[in-house]
Design a protein around this motif. Structure first.
Motif, PDB file in Angstrom:
ATOM      1  N   ASP A  17       0.857  -1.182   0.000  1.00 42.29           N
ATOM      2  CA  ASP A  17       0.000   0.000   0.000  1.00 42.29           C
ATOM      3  C   ASP A  17       0.901   1.242   0.000  1.00 42.29           C
ATOM      4  OD1 ASP A  17      -2.345  -1.590  -0.009  1.00 42.29           O
ATOM      5  OD2 ASP A  17      -2.198  -1.807   2.159  1.00 42.29           O
ATOM      6  N   GLN A  18       0.761   2.121   0.952  1.00 44.62           N
ATOM      7  CA  GLN A  18       1.576   3.339   1.018  1.00 44.62           C
ATOM      8  C   GLN A  18       2.740   3.220   2.007  1.00 44.62           C
ATOM      9  OE1 GLN A  18       0.967   5.894  -1.087  1.00 44.62           O
ATOM     10  NE2 GLN A  18      -0.639   4.626  -1.936  1.00 44.62           N
ATOM     11  N   THR A  19       2.963   2.022   2.562  1.00 42.59           N
ATOM     12  CA  THR A  19       3.974   1.837   3.588  1.00 42.59           C
ATOM     13  C   THR A  19       5.236   1.196   3.008  1.00 42.59           C
ATOM     14  OG1 THR A  19       2.251   1.539   5.251  1.00 42.59           O
ATOM     15  CG2 THR A  19       4.457   0.761   5.827  1.00 42.59           C
ATOM     16  N   ILE A  20       6.378   1.836   3.205  1.00 47.91           N
ATOM     17  CA  ILE A  20       7.652   1.250   2.789  1.00 47.91           C
ATOM     18  C   ILE A  20       8.055   0.224   3.843  1.00 47.91           C
ATOM     19  CG2 ILE A  20      10.109   1.685   2.426  1.00 47.91           C
ATOM     20  CD1 ILE A  20       9.330   4.377   1.215  1.00 47.91           C
ATOM     21  N   LEU A  21       8.240  -1.029   3.406  1.00 45.35           N
ATOM     22  CA  LEU A  21       8.606  -2.114   4.305  1.00 45.35           C
ATOM     23  C   LEU A  21      10.117  -2.253   4.437  1.00 45.35           C
ATOM     24  CD1 LEU A  21       6.061  -4.782   3.023  1.00 45.35           C
ATOM     25  CD2 LEU A  21       5.809  -3.240   4.976  1.00 45.35           C
ATOM     26  N   ALA A  22      10.841  -1.999   3.341  1.00 44.18           N
ATOM     27  CA  ALA A  22      12.298  -2.124   3.353  1.00 44.18           C
ATOM     28  C   ALA A  22      12.852  -1.394   2.136  1.00 44.18           C
ATOM     29  CB  ALA A  22      12.712  -3.585   3.305  1.00 44.18           C
ATOM     30  N   GLN A  23      14.092  -0.936   2.260  1.00 39.91           N
ATOM     31  CA  GLN A  23      14.785  -0.351   1.118  1.00 39.91           C
ATOM     32  C   GLN A  23      16.276  -0.569   1.298  1.00 39.91           C
ATOM     33  OE1 GLN A  23      13.933   3.821   0.814  1.00 39.91           O
ATOM     34  NE2 GLN A  23      14.011   4.114   3.012  1.00 39.91           N
ATOM     35  N   ASN A  24      17.023  -0.590   0.182  1.00 37.66           N
ATOM     36  CA  ASN A  24      18.445  -0.849   0.265  1.00 37.66           C
ATOM     37  C   ASN A  24      19.158  -0.323  -0.965  1.00 37.66           C
ATOM     38  OD1 ASN A  24      20.784  -2.999  -0.529  1.00 37.66           O
ATOM     39  ND2 ASN A  24      20.771  -2.495   1.639  1.00 37.66           N
ATOM     40  N   ASP A  25      20.355   0.206  -0.739  1.00 35.95           N
ATOM     41  CA  ASP A  25      21.327   0.433  -1.807  1.00 35.95           C
ATOM     42  C   ASP A  25      22.700   0.124  -1.215  1.00 35.95           C
ATOM     43  OD1 ASP A  25      21.569   2.684  -0.179  1.00 35.95           O
ATOM     44  OD2 ASP A  25      21.983   4.015  -1.823  1.00 35.95           O
ATOM     45  N   ASN A  26      23.646  -0.180  -2.057  1.00 35.82           N
ATOM     46  CA  ASN A  26      25.003  -0.539  -1.609  1.00 35.82           C
ATOM     47  C   ASN A  26      25.006  -1.713  -0.642  1.00 35.82           C
ATOM     48  OD1 ASN A  26      25.830   1.602  -3.167  1.00 35.82           O
ATOM     49  ND2 ASN A  26      26.009   2.999  -1.450  1.00 35.82           N
ATOM     50  N   TRP A  27      24.538  -2.850  -1.120  1.00 40.96           N
ATOM     51  CA  TRP A  27      24.447  -4.079  -0.341  1.00 40.96           C
ATOM     52  C   TRP A  27      25.778  -4.448   0.271  1.00 40.96           C
ATOM     53  CZ3 TRP A  27      21.513  -7.338   2.025  1.00 40.96           C
ATOM     54  CH2 TRP A  27      21.948  -8.625   2.274  1.00 40.96           C
ATOM     55  N   SER A  28      25.739  -4.970   1.477  1.00 40.14           N
ATOM     56  CA  SER A  28      26.915  -5.521   2.136  1.00 40.14           C
ATOM     57  C   SER A  28      26.433  -6.649   3.035  1.00 40.14           C
ATOM     58  CB  SER A  28      27.631  -4.452   2.961  1.00 40.14           C
ATOM     59  OG  SER A  28      28.754  -5.028   3.594  1.00 40.14           O
ATOM     60  N   GLY A  29      26.826  -7.850   2.731  1.00 41.94           N
ATOM     61  CA  GLY A  29      26.404  -8.991   3.541  1.00 41.94           C
ATOM     62  C   GLY A  29      26.531 -10.273   2.760  1.00 41.94           C
ATOM     63  N   ASP A  30      26.148 -11.377   3.375  1.00 38.99           N
ATOM     64  CA  ASP A  30      26.277 -12.659   2.698  1.00 38.99           C
ATOM     65  C   ASP A  30      24.957 -13.401   2.608  1.00 38.99           C
ATOM     66  OD1 ASP A  30      27.666 -14.720   5.384  1.00 38.99           O
ATOM     67  OD2 ASP A  30      25.924 -13.421   5.297  1.00 38.99           O
ATOM     68  N   ASP A  31      23.822 -12.736   2.837  1.00 44.27           N
ATOM     69  CA  ASP A  31      22.529 -13.420   2.772  1.00 44.27           C
ATOM     70  C   ASP A  31      22.242 -13.958   1.380  1.00 44.27           C
ATOM     71  OD1 ASP A  31      22.156 -12.989   5.411  1.00 44.27           O
ATOM     72  OD2 ASP A  31      20.529 -11.548   5.201  1.00 44.27           O
ATOM     73  N   GLY A  32      22.771 -13.340   0.331  1.00 45.56           N
ATOM     74  CA  GLY A  32      22.585 -13.851  -1.027  1.00 45.56           C
ATOM     75  C   GLY A  32      23.114 -15.264  -1.150  1.00 45.56           C
ATOM     76  N   ARG A  33      24.260 -15.533  -0.550  1.00 46.10           N
ATOM     77  CA  ARG A  33      24.817 -16.885  -0.577  1.00 46.10           C
ATOM     78  C   ARG A  33      23.970 -17.825   0.283  1.00 46.10           C
ATOM     79  NH1 ARG A  33      29.742 -13.964   0.262  1.00 46.10           N
ATOM     80  NH2 ARG A  33      30.732 -13.646  -1.746  1.00 46.10           N
ATOM     81  N   ARG A  34      23.535 -17.356   1.440  1.00 44.29           N
ATOM     82  CA  ARG A  34      22.756 -18.192   2.354  1.00 44.29           C
ATOM     83  C   ARG A  34      21.464 -18.672   1.713  1.00 44.29           C
ATOM     84  NH1 ARG A  34      18.569 -17.194   5.576  1.00 44.29           N
ATOM     85  NH2 ARG A  34      18.705 -14.955   5.303  1.00 44.29           N
ATOM     86  N   LEU A  35      20.853 -17.817   0.899  1.00 45.20           N
ATOM     87  CA  LEU A  35      19.577 -18.175   0.283  1.00 45.20           C
ATOM     88  C   LEU A  35      19.748 -18.908  -1.047  1.00 45.20           C
ATOM     89  CD1 LEU A  35      17.531 -14.960   1.050  1.00 45.20           C
ATOM     90  CD2 LEU A  35      17.388 -17.181   2.152  1.00 45.20           C
ATOM     91  N   GLY A  36      20.981 -19.093  -1.489  1.00 51.73           N
ATOM     92  CA  GLY A  36      21.218 -19.818  -2.721  1.00 51.73           C
ATOM     93  C   GLY A  36      21.192 -18.946  -3.956  1.00 51.73           C
ATOM     94  N   ALA A  37      21.024 -17.646  -3.798  1.00 49.84           N
ATOM     95  CA  ALA A  37      21.071 -16.729  -4.924  1.00 49.84           C
ATOM     96  C   ALA A  37      22.526 -16.550  -5.321  1.00 49.84           C
ATOM     97  CB  ALA A  37      20.469 -15.383  -4.537  1.00 49.84           C
ATOM     98  N   PHE A  38      22.754 -15.956  -6.488  1.00 47.98           N
ATOM     99  CA  PHE A  38      24.131 -15.695  -6.877  1.00 47.98           C
ATOM    100  C   PHE A  38      24.741 -14.713  -5.881  1.00 47.98           C
ATOM    101  CE2 PHE A  38      21.381 -12.782  -9.150  1.00 47.98           C
ATOM    102  CZ  PHE A  38      21.972 -11.555  -8.924  1.00 47.98           C
ATOM    103  N   PRO A  39      26.023 -14.869  -5.560  1.00 45.73           N
ATOM    104  CA  PRO A  39      26.633 -14.013  -4.542  1.00 45.73           C
ATOM    105  C   PRO A  39      26.848 -12.580  -5.042  1.00 45.73           C
ATOM    106  CG  PRO A  39      28.267 -15.481  -5.480  1.00 45.73           C
ATOM    107  CD  PRO A  39      26.933 -15.886  -6.055  1.00 45.73           C
ATOM    108  N   LEU A  40      26.681 -11.631  -4.146  1.00 50.44           N
ATOM    109  CA  LEU A  40      26.998 -10.235  -4.416  1.00 50.44           C
ATOM    110  C   LEU A  40      28.279  -9.917  -3.667  1.00 50.44           C
ATOM    111  CD1 LEU A  40      23.464  -8.638  -3.899  1.00 50.44           C
ATOM    112  CD2 LEU A  40      24.543  -9.306  -6.051  1.00 50.44           C
ATOM    113  N   GLU A  41      29.171  -9.193  -4.305  1.00 47.63           N
ATOM    114  CA  GLU A  41      30.437  -8.861  -3.679  1.00 47.63           C
ATOM    115  C   GLU A  41      30.218  -7.903  -2.504  1.00 47.63           C
ATOM    116  OE1 GLU A  41      33.405  -7.473  -6.391  1.00 47.63           O
ATOM    117  OE2 GLU A  41      32.770  -8.887  -7.940  1.00 47.63           O
ATOM    118  N   THR A  42      30.912  -8.138  -1.403  1.00 45.31           N
ATOM    119  CA  THR A  42      30.842  -7.242  -0.261  1.00 45.31           C
ATOM    120  C   THR A  42      31.302  -5.854  -0.689  1.00 45.31           C
ATOM    121  OG1 THR A  42      31.233  -9.036   1.284  1.00 45.31           O
ATOM    122  CG2 THR A  42      31.700  -6.824   2.079  1.00 45.31           C
TER     123      THR A  42
END
Length: 82
Positions: A17-42
């Motif tokens: 609706d009109q509520t922002i639940l989450a937002q991100n730029d400049n990712w840093s972390g390893d959750d991409g690997r944990r979930l099996g997605a392709f890894p993003l560089e720290t």
């Protein structure tokens, strides 16, 4: 992935609706690997959101994190972790 005209510094926004639940730029972390997605560089300029959603309709969109960066192509992928 060889995406032509990829946006240099994307920002992701997740809302319901009109509520922002989450937002991100400049990712840093390893959750991409944990979930099996392709890894993003720290420290990369890539964006990612890892969250648990309630049933219902949500919206996710990508835009430039900095208007000076201009436009470009944003690829958005969604994964379900069961």
């Amino acid at each position: 992935f060889g995406v032509p005209n990829a946006m240099a510094a994307p920002k992701l926004v997740l809302s319901r609706d009109q509520t922002i639940l989450a937002q991100n730029d400049n990712w840093s972390g390893d959750d991409g690997r944990r979930l099996g997605a392709f890894p993003l560089e720290t420290g990369s300029k890539d964006s990612a959101i890892v969250t648990t959603l309630q049933p219902g309709a949500d919206t996710v969109w990508g835009s430039s994190a900095n208007a000076a960066n201009g436009g470009g192509v944003v690829v958005i992928e969604l994964y379900e972790d069961r």
